[in-house]
Write an enzyme that holds these catalytic residues in place. Structure first.
Site, PDB file in Angstrom:
ATOM      1  N   THR A   1       0.842  -1.181   0.000  1.00  0.00           N
ATOM      2  CA  THR A   1       0.000   0.000   0.000  1.00  0.00           C
ATOM      3  C   THR A   1       0.881   1.235   0.000  1.00  0.00           C
ATOM      4  O   THR A   1       1.877   1.267   0.717  1.00  0.00           O
ATOM      5  CB  THR A   1      -0.880   0.025   1.274  1.00  0.00           C
ATOM      6  OG1 THR A   1      -1.640  -1.168   1.347  1.00  0.00           O
ATOM      7  CG2 THR A   1      -1.808   1.224   1.286  1.00  0.00           C
TER       8      THR A   1
ATOM      9  N   GLY B   1      -8.985  -5.252   2.484  1.00  0.00           N
ATOM     10  CA  GLY B   1      -7.943  -5.232   3.499  1.00  0.00           C
ATOM     11  C   GLY B   1      -7.981  -3.963   4.320  1.00  0.00           C
ATOM     12  O   GLY B   1      -9.020  -3.324   4.486  1.00  0.00           O
ATOM     13  N   ASP B   2      -6.813  -3.566   4.809  1.00  0.00           N
ATOM     14  CA  ASP B   2      -6.763  -2.410   5.704  1.00  0.00           C
ATOM     15  C   ASP B   2      -6.706  -1.087   4.956  1.00  0.00           C
ATOM     16  O   ASP B   2      -6.893  -0.030   5.553  1.00  0.00           O
ATOM     17  CB  ASP B   2      -5.579  -2.528   6.656  1.00  0.00           C
ATOM     18  CG  ASP B   2      -4.233  -2.445   5.935  1.00  0.00           C
ATOM     19  OD1 ASP B   2      -4.170  -2.838   4.756  1.00  0.00           O
ATOM     20  OD2 ASP B   2      -3.248  -2.006   6.552  1.00  0.00           O
TER      21      ASP B   2
ATOM     22  N   ARG C   1     -12.700  -9.487  -1.074  1.00  0.00           N
ATOM     23  CA  ARG C   1     -11.865  -9.186   0.088  1.00  0.00           C
ATOM     24  C   ARG C   1     -11.522  -7.701   0.146  1.00  0.00           C
ATOM     25  O   ARG C   1     -11.199  -7.066  -0.848  1.00  0.00           O
ATOM     26  CB  ARG C   1     -10.572 -10.002   0.015  1.00  0.00           C
ATOM     27  CG  ARG C   1      -9.567  -9.743   1.141  1.00  0.00           C
ATOM     28  CD  ARG C   1      -8.479  -8.783   0.741  1.00  0.00           C
ATOM     29  NE  ARG C   1      -7.406  -8.698   1.754  1.00  0.00           N
ATOM     30  CZ  ARG C   1      -6.401  -7.852   1.722  1.00  0.00           C
ATOM     31  NH1 ARG C   1      -6.304  -6.977   0.740  1.00  0.00           N
ATOM     32  NH2 ARG C   1      -5.480  -7.850   2.670  1.00  0.00           N
TER      33      ARG C   1
ATOM     34  N   THR D   1       1.590  -0.431   6.277  1.00  0.00           N
ATOM     35  CA  THR D   1       1.660  -1.313   5.124  1.00  0.00           C
ATOM     36  C   THR D   1       1.958  -2.724   5.615  1.00  0.00           C
ATOM     37  O   THR D   1       2.529  -2.906   6.691  1.00  0.00           O
ATOM     38  CB  THR D   1       2.754  -0.845   4.135  1.00  0.00           C
ATOM     39  OG1 THR D   1       2.768  -1.692   2.989  1.00  0.00           O
ATOM     40  CG2 THR D   1       4.131  -0.865   4.778  1.00  0.00           C
ATOM     41  N   GLY D   2       1.560  -3.722   4.836  1.00  0.00           N
ATOM     42  CA  GLY D   2       1.846  -5.102   5.224  1.00  0.00           C
ATOM     43  C   GLY D   2       0.636  -5.991   5.112  1.00  0.00           C
ATOM     44  O   GLY D   2      -0.217  -5.801   4.234  1.00  0.00           O
ATOM     45  N   ASP D   3       0.557  -6.969   5.998  1.00  0.00           N
ATOM     46  CA  ASP D   3      -0.533  -7.938   5.995  1.00  0.00           C
ATOM     47  C   ASP D   3      -1.787  -7.284   6.564  1.00  0.00           C
ATOM     48  O   ASP D   3      -2.052  -7.317   7.761  1.00  0.00           O
ATOM     49  CB  ASP D   3      -0.143  -9.163   6.828  1.00  0.00           C
ATOM     50  CG  ASP D   3      -1.163 -10.291   6.735  1.00  0.00           C
ATOM     51  OD1 ASP D   3      -2.293 -10.030   6.264  1.00  0.00           O
ATOM     52  OD2 ASP D   3      -0.842 -11.426   7.118  1.00  0.00           O
ATOM     53  N   GLY D   4      -2.565  -6.682   5.673  1.00  0.00           N
ATOM     54  CA  GLY D   4      -3.715  -5.912   6.102  1.00  0.00           C
ATOM     55  C   GLY D   4      -4.773  -6.711   6.817  1.00  0.00           C
ATOM     56  O   GLY D   4      -5.469  -6.189   7.699  1.00  0.00           O
TER      57      GLY D   4
END
EC number: 3.4.19.5
Length: 375
Positions: free
Chosen positions: A240, A270-271, A268, A291-294
């Site tokens: 992101t 995400g964040d 889906r 940022t990352g695994d939302g």
């Protein structure tokens, strides 16, 4: 003498009233010692930061407009293939967009999620914020709204590269993917409960006459049940742009844009479009970007946590580290990062599971500078 004193008193009162009106109504700039404007972004998205800097510094744009300009540049450049159209196909091969913008002066938020057929994610989010009383619009209806408000579309958001990536994934038996507890476990769908998943579901639904579960309930603190999908997440398949800007008047805004996780299950979200997770801003305190695994990070609202920690007196570096540590305690294998920016322009970052870089431009710099943060 009394009349003269009364006249002087009236004059003083008029002067005081005029001064008070001037002070109350004039928008105040940054205090002495503060160096504005400031632009901060996740990752070495240098051109996006330059675009935001030209907007906020050279043209004097407000923070919200500068954030939109910066994130739009990343969408047009398709930063890392994870922002804007043409990247991150879902299980059906389609690319959809998530985006958010937040005004730290008014706490207004606009966002779109799983948006189809419109390539301008951050501009659509700004339209939601400025022309509706809503915060988040999703799916095809978000696209209809954006097009009705003048954004170009409908358009195919896929690209030859994203379609080729999807075809290779299908040829690899749809591996890796984001499914769990299903059969077939190592092939493409249609998917069904696995035997173990069905048994667990039956156990949780089987109630005695007293309403007490008879099934085998797992310990809620068992970390084995908290496995993250972070093994599927890296810089080039899910990322992101999260950007924060402090303008010349000291006002703060944040924005995000992403096309989500590669090979995500259709629908889906995400964040990216979730305020407090991917980004958060408050003029009184500062801002944060993530940022990352939302899917994991949105359960903890790390950027809200960062800003509230700074509100309580934490320095940016400590607030960022604390937010990441809270997630890592529950999900030790997760991958993610945040940057923290306080209202006077001090910045810091923290990460877990990967090396993180973020980009900064402020008046003391000749060009964008990249800061590296290690776990």
């Amino acid at each position: 003498m009394a009349l003269r004193n009364l006249s002087l008193l009236l004059l003083l009162l008029l002067l005081f009233e005029s001064f008070s009106r001037h002070v109350c109504c004039q928008e105040m700039g940054p205090a002495e010692g503060q160096s504005f404007p400031v632009v901060v972004s996740t990752w070495p998205f240098v051109e996006a930061v330059r675009a935001a800097w030209r907007s906020v510094n050279d043209r004097g744009s407000p923070a919200v407009d500068a954030v939109v300009d910066g994130c739009t540049t990343c969408e047009e450049l398709r930063c890392d293939g994870t922002v804007g159209p043409g990247g991150s196909p879902d299980e059906n091969g389609e690319t959809t967009l998530d985006a958010l913008v937040m005004n730290g002066a008014t706490m207004e938020v606009g966002a779109v999620a799983a948006m189809r057929y419109v390539k301008d994610g951050i501009k659509a989010a700004k339209l939601v914020m400025e022309y509706t009383q809503h915060t988040l619009l999703v799916g095809e209806k978000a696209s209809v709204f954006a097009i009705s408000m003048g954004l170009p579309g409908p358009t195919n958001l896929s690209s030859p590269e994203s379609i080729e990536k999807w075809i290779k994934w299908k040829e690899n038996s749809c591996q890796p993917n984001f499914r769990k507890n299903v059969i077939p476990a190592y092939d493409c769908g249609p998917y069904h409960f696995s035997n173990s998943a069905s048994t667990a579901l039956e156990n949780t639904c089987r109630l005695s006459k007293n309403g007490i579960g008879e099934g085998n309930w797992s310990d809620g603190n068992n970390l084995s049940s908290l496995e993250s999908n972070s093994k599927l997440i890296n810089l080039h398949n899910h990322d992101t742009i999260s950007m924060a800007v402090i303008d010349k008047m000291g006002h703060i805004a944040v924005g995000t844009s992403t096309n989500g996780a590669t090979f995500k299950i259709p629908g889906r979200v995400g964040d990216g479009p979730i305020a407090g997770s991917s980004a958060y801003a408050d003029d009184e305190v500062g801002a944060c970007g993530a940022t990352g695994d939302g899917d994991i990070m949105m359960r903890f609202l790390p950027c809200y946590q960062v800003v509230e920690s700074m509100r309580r007196g934490m320095e940016p570096k400590d607030a960022a580290a604390d937010a990441i540590a809270r997630i890592a305690r529950k999900y030790p294998h997760f991958v993610g990062a945040v940057f923290a920016l306080n209202k006077i322009g001090t910045h810091a970052g923290a990460c877990h599971g990967w090396t993180f870089q973020y980009s900064v431009r402020n008046p003391s710099m000749d060009d964008v500078e990249i800061f590296t943060v290690v776990p």
